[in-house]
Design an enzyme around this catalytic site. Structure first.
Site, PDB file in Angstrom:
ATOM      1  N   LEU A 199      47.978  30.957  49.362  1.00 24.27           N
ATOM      2  CA  LEU A 199      46.908  31.698  50.033  1.00 24.27           C
ATOM      3  C   LEU A 199      47.084  33.176  49.708  1.00 24.27           C
ATOM      4  CD1 LEU A 199      44.730  30.664  52.108  1.00 24.27           C
ATOM      5  CD2 LEU A 199      46.269  31.454  53.908  1.00 24.27           C
ATOM      6  N   HIS A 200      46.051  33.779  49.105  1.00 28.58           N
ATOM      7  CA  HIS A 200      46.222  35.197  48.773  1.00 28.58           C
ATOM      8  C   HIS A 200      44.932  36.002  48.711  1.00 28.58           C
ATOM      9  CE1 HIS A 200      44.934  33.794  44.814  1.00 28.58           C
ATOM     10  NE2 HIS A 200      44.723  35.046  44.489  1.00 28.58           N
ATOM     11  N   ARG A 201      43.782  35.342  48.654  1.00 30.27           N
ATOM     12  CA  ARG A 201      42.542  36.088  48.432  1.00 30.27           C
ATOM     13  C   ARG A 201      42.186  36.937  49.655  1.00 30.27           C
ATOM     14  NH1 ARG A 201      39.948  35.090  43.820  1.00 30.27           N
ATOM     15  NH2 ARG A 201      40.654  33.265  42.639  1.00 30.27           N
TER      16      ARG A 201
END
Length: 386
Positions: free
Chosen positions: A222-224
């Site tokens: 998860l990074h956006r």
């Protein structure tokens, strides 16, 4: 084995650009294939430093066999506008000094667009690998980078047939478009036997018994910004993952941005559960080991959507769209967005049925980089004519 295109003489030089870790996986096989051409091309590698974690960069360069960059612009983190402009400012003197025959960029990060813009304005041809992908969501900075880079590129290499349709609709001449397949899969296939087993990863983390008697595990990435910069969205996604972890243990290699946001929003305590294993960012071979044996991947990464399709691992994408529709149409990917009900329904279906079987898309055969190298060699031999 050297590649020997019949009747084509090597001409000029290629300046290759990387800026962020996804670029490394794409550039590694391309540079290897270009280096195998006989007679060889002159190659230079510029690292913009958009991803500036020295340890992670070293892990990826060493694992993938990428030569150390000839030049590192050391741009570092900043807003999109500042980072893009700083890459442009630092890249222009490199072009003046190197005077390459062409600049090769990959993917859709800020460095991709920045270096392509500088080259185009200086009359140097641009080669774009992974062209034509579209999410049709202009709220994504990457979508802007994709569209603009394609518009100013002279040679465009696409990974799937939807890319051709997108480019033609945007006015790109068909003669400039080449369907070569997916270089990410070249890297995956070449390194699969070197993937670090999950047992070793758990041992290194001091959590050998994390899986206990469970048959399998899930992996979360998860990074956006759309997922991690809003506290309500991030909290909802993490809560949904915790529900999943009660049915299947979840391994969560945490992106630095995500870790910072979890701390900022005071969400650290909610993740202190025995069924969730938090890990630092993984190197390529470690991440490949986690993916290949996972029961399911939960991700907002475009590259992981492709890699799971190649591996036959079910993938739940935590976004409302994808620029890689082939992973849904032919692969193992399901788009669930940020809706807990859809995410949990997709997960339950995978647990019940094993998930979408999928199939390997055309030209995802580990040979895309060779097709790219031969096309570039012919293009240079023809005097840069599309």
């Amino acid at each position: 084995m050297p590649i020997s295109p019949s009747g084509v003489q090597a001409l000029g030089s290629i300046l290759c650009v990387v800026g962020a870790r996804p670029n490394f996986m794409k550039m590694a096989p391309i540079m290897a294939a270009l280096g195998d051409l006989r007679p060889p091309l002159a190659l230079s590698l510029v690292h913009t430093g958009q991803h500036y974690d020295a340890v992670m960069n070293h892990q990826y360069f060493e694992a993938l066999g990428i030569p150390q960059p000839d030049i590192n612009l050391e741009v570092g983190s900043a807003s999109h506008a500042i980072q893009t402009s700083e890459v442009m400012r630092r890249f222009e003197p490199v072009l003046d000094a190197k005077q390459p025959s062409a600049v090769l960029v990959v993917g859709d990060v800020n460095s991709t667009l920045a270096c392509a813009l500088v080259a185009a304005k200086k009359g140097i041809p641009v080669i774009h690998v992974e062209a034509g992908l579209r999410s049709f969501d202009r709220a994504m900075p990457e979508e802007i980078n994709r569209i603009l880079t394609d518009q100013i590129s002279d040679l465009l290499f696409i990974t799937e047939s939807s890319g051709r349709a997108n480019l033609l609709r945007e006015g790109i001449a068909e003669s400039r478009i080449h369907f070569v397949g997916n270089v990410m899969i070249d890297t995956l296939r070449r390194n699969l036997v070197r993937a670090v087993p999950v047992s070793q990863i758990l041992k290194d983390a001091g959590r050998e018994n994390f899986l206990g008697g469970n048959a399998g595990y899930a992996v979360l990435t998860l990074h956006r910004p759309s997922n991690v910069d809003d506290p309500a969205i991030l909290c909802t996604l993490l809560d949904t993952v915790l529900k999943i972890s009660r049915k299947l243990p979840v391994i969560f290699p945490m992106h630095p941005r995500t870790r910072a946001m979890i701390k900022k929003f005071g969400l650290e305590e909610m993740l202190e559960v025995p069924e969730l294993l938090l890990l630092p960012p993984m190197g390529y071979l470690e991440m490949l080991g986690l993916m290949k044996d996972a029961r399911v991947m939960l991700t907002d990464s475009g590259g992981i959507q492709e890699e799971t399709t190649a591996l036959g691992v079910p993938c739940i994408t935590l976004r409302n769209n994808t620029e890689r529709p082939i992973t849904v149409e032919q692969g193992t990917n399901t788009i669930a967005g940020q809706d807990p009900a859809k995410i949990l329904a997709a997960f339950d279906e995978i647990m019940r049925s094993g998930g979408k079987a999928g199939r390997i898309p055309e030209f995802w055969d580990g040979q895309a980089s060779i097709r790219i190298a031969l096309a570039i060699h012919e293009w240079l031999g023809n005097g840069l004519r599309s």
